[in-house]
Design an enzyme around this catalytic site. Sequence first.
Site, PDB file in Angstrom:
ATOM      1  N   ASP A 110       0.815  -1.213   0.000  1.00  0.00           N
ATOM      2  CA  ASP A 110       0.000   0.000   0.000  1.00  0.00           C
ATOM      3  C   ASP A 110       0.849   1.264   0.000  1.00  0.00           C
ATOM      4  O   ASP A 110       2.038   1.242   0.342  1.00  0.00           O
ATOM      5  CB  ASP A 110      -0.888   0.049   1.248  1.00  0.00           C
ATOM      6  CG  ASP A 110      -2.041  -0.928   1.199  1.00  0.00           C
ATOM      7  OD1 ASP A 110      -2.055  -1.792   0.305  1.00  0.00           O
ATOM      8  OD2 ASP A 110      -2.929  -0.827   2.064  1.00  0.00           O
ATOM      9  N   ASP A 111       0.192   2.373  -0.351  1.00  0.00           N
ATOM     10  CA  ASP A 111       0.664   3.744  -0.133  1.00  0.00           C
ATOM     11  C   ASP A 111       1.636   4.280  -1.174  1.00  0.00           C
ATOM     12  O   ASP A 111       1.941   5.471  -1.173  1.00  0.00           O
ATOM     13  CB  ASP A 111       1.284   3.922   1.257  1.00  0.00           C
ATOM     14  CG  ASP A 111       0.265   3.807   2.369  1.00  0.00           C
ATOM     15  OD1 ASP A 111      -0.914   3.562   2.065  1.00  0.00           O
ATOM     16  OD2 ASP A 111       0.646   3.951   3.541  1.00  0.00           O
ATOM     17  N   HIS A 163      -5.898   2.779  -4.317  1.00  0.00           N
ATOM     18  CA  HIS A 163      -5.858   3.057  -2.879  1.00  0.00           C
ATOM     19  C   HIS A 163      -6.353   4.480  -2.618  1.00  0.00           C
ATOM     20  O   HIS A 163      -6.008   5.077  -1.600  1.00  0.00           O
ATOM     21  CB  HIS A 163      -4.424   2.870  -2.369  1.00  0.00           C
ATOM     22  CG  HIS A 163      -4.301   2.673  -0.885  1.00  0.00           C
ATOM     23  ND1 HIS A 163      -5.171   1.903  -0.149  1.00  0.00           N
ATOM     24  CD2 HIS A 163      -3.374   3.140   0.007  1.00  0.00           C
ATOM     25  CE1 HIS A 163      -4.801   1.893   1.114  1.00  0.00           C
ATOM     26  NE2 HIS A 163      -3.722   2.649   1.244  1.00  0.00           N
ATOM     27  N   HIS A 167      -5.352   9.238  -0.171  1.00  0.00           N
ATOM     28  CA  HIS A 167      -5.266   8.474   1.071  1.00  0.00           C
ATOM     29  C   HIS A 167      -6.070   9.067   2.240  1.00  0.00           C
ATOM     30  O   HIS A 167      -5.590   9.109   3.376  1.00  0.00           O
ATOM     31  CB  HIS A 167      -3.804   8.322   1.502  1.00  0.00           C
ATOM     32  CG  HIS A 167      -3.559   7.124   2.374  1.00  0.00           C
ATOM     33  ND1 HIS A 167      -3.715   7.154   3.743  1.00  0.00           N
ATOM     34  CD2 HIS A 167      -3.153   5.863   2.082  1.00  0.00           C
ATOM     35  CE1 HIS A 167      -3.421   5.975   4.250  1.00  0.00           C
ATOM     36  NE2 HIS A 167      -3.082   5.161   3.266  1.00  0.00           N
ATOM     37  N   TYR A 204      -6.381   2.850   5.550  1.00  0.00           N
ATOM     38  CA  TYR A 204      -6.561   2.452   6.946  1.00  0.00           C
ATOM     39  C   TYR A 204      -7.484   1.242   7.094  1.00  0.00           C
ATOM     40  O   TYR A 204      -7.864   0.881   8.196  1.00  0.00           O
ATOM     41  CB  TYR A 204      -7.106   3.614   7.792  1.00  0.00           C
ATOM     42  CG  TYR A 204      -6.400   4.914   7.578  1.00  0.00           C
ATOM     43  CD1 TYR A 204      -5.109   5.134   8.053  1.00  0.00           C
ATOM     44  CD2 TYR A 204      -7.007   5.946   6.853  1.00  0.00           C
ATOM     45  CE1 TYR A 204      -4.445   6.326   7.825  1.00  0.00           C
ATOM     46  CE2 TYR A 204      -6.343   7.149   6.627  1.00  0.00           C
ATOM     47  CZ  TYR A 204      -5.072   7.326   7.116  1.00  0.00           C
ATOM     48  OH  TYR A 204      -4.420   8.511   6.888  1.00  0.00           O
ATOM     49  N   HIS A 259       3.933  -2.363   2.892  1.00  0.00           N
ATOM     50  CA  HIS A 259       3.946  -1.031   2.277  1.00  0.00           C
ATOM     51  C   HIS A 259       5.242  -0.864   1.490  1.00  0.00           C
ATOM     52  O   HIS A 259       6.321  -1.178   2.006  1.00  0.00           O
ATOM     53  CB  HIS A 259       3.819   0.058   3.349  1.00  0.00           C
ATOM     54  CG  HIS A 259       2.528  -0.004   4.110  1.00  0.00           C
ATOM     55  ND1 HIS A 259       2.315  -0.933   5.117  1.00  0.00           N
ATOM     56  CD2 HIS A 259       1.393   0.723   4.003  1.00  0.00           C
ATOM     57  CE1 HIS A 259       1.084  -0.764   5.598  1.00  0.00           C
ATOM     58  NE2 HIS A 259       0.500   0.220   4.945  1.00  0.00           N
TER      59      HIS A 259
END
Length: 314
Positions: A110-111, A163, A167, A204, A259
């Site tokens: 992620d991210d 995603h 965010h 999250y 991540h």
Amino acid sequence: MRTDLGLPIQLLYFTFCFAAFAVSARSVHHTVSTDGICQSNGAVCPSGYCCSMYGRCGSSAAHCGAGCQVGWGQCSSSTPEPPSTPRPATPNVRVVSNCVIPNAVAITFDDGPYKYTAKIAQQFTEAGGHVTFFVNGWNYGCIYEQAEAVKAAFDAGHQIGSHTWSHPNLTALSKDAVTKQMTKLAEVFKKILGAVPVYMRPPYGSYNDEVLSALPATGIKVVTMWDINPGDAIGSSTASQQEAYNLASTNVSHIILQHDTYENTAQVMVPFIINWAKQRNLKMVTVGECLGDPKVNWYVDYVTPESQNPSWTC
């Protein structure tokens, strides 16, 4: 001294105090989280959500199960249903948290994209595996800065998912704002990939019925949660992260959260993960593969990808 129930009065006193703390924590720390973070910032999760052992709000088994922090969210037998169960109100959206096919593992990142994305993808490619990247448009810099890495991962057979653009905690947004978060990134995917993912992961791990109801109109069909979070995003030690893998059940094919924004993840954890999977004879697959979903279903709106040009700015 003992009570009429035969219990030491000190034990009853301790039990009463603990219960009082659990009940009162929400009232003392009354600020409700708007960014998906709980406990460490004195905020409680929104109603119906659990505060995980890592201080993140969500409704998955990873949030509401072992380590769930009483008093900072909902931790009980009445916690929301596991995210692997589709919600009746949104029949066009599946919510999943583990794999269907046996002897496999879906590692997800992620991210990003970020400067470590290309290296991570390359390592898994060279190991004969595939992973899934849930990317943002604007998080660790602008997605266009890593457009080449995203396209290379896509071309190598790794799965790309959404995603959101920037965010946010989607449960704090209006339905229209959720839609904009998804559609803005979808337009970028068309430019870079020549296709738009139908898989997404909410930042999250936070979602609710209103969020899910907004997703079908944006083309999203699968909301991907996880059932193991080694904790790289909260600074868990390498030993702690590796222990999470070594303790993982062999009876379930897991979806694991990592991540691609941390050097230690790219340099240390990825080689460990590849070795761990090979030792267990697990096939390293994308989320789509681990669900038995043909690759043709992972994306929609196929077009010819564009060449990067000065108009590509965030």
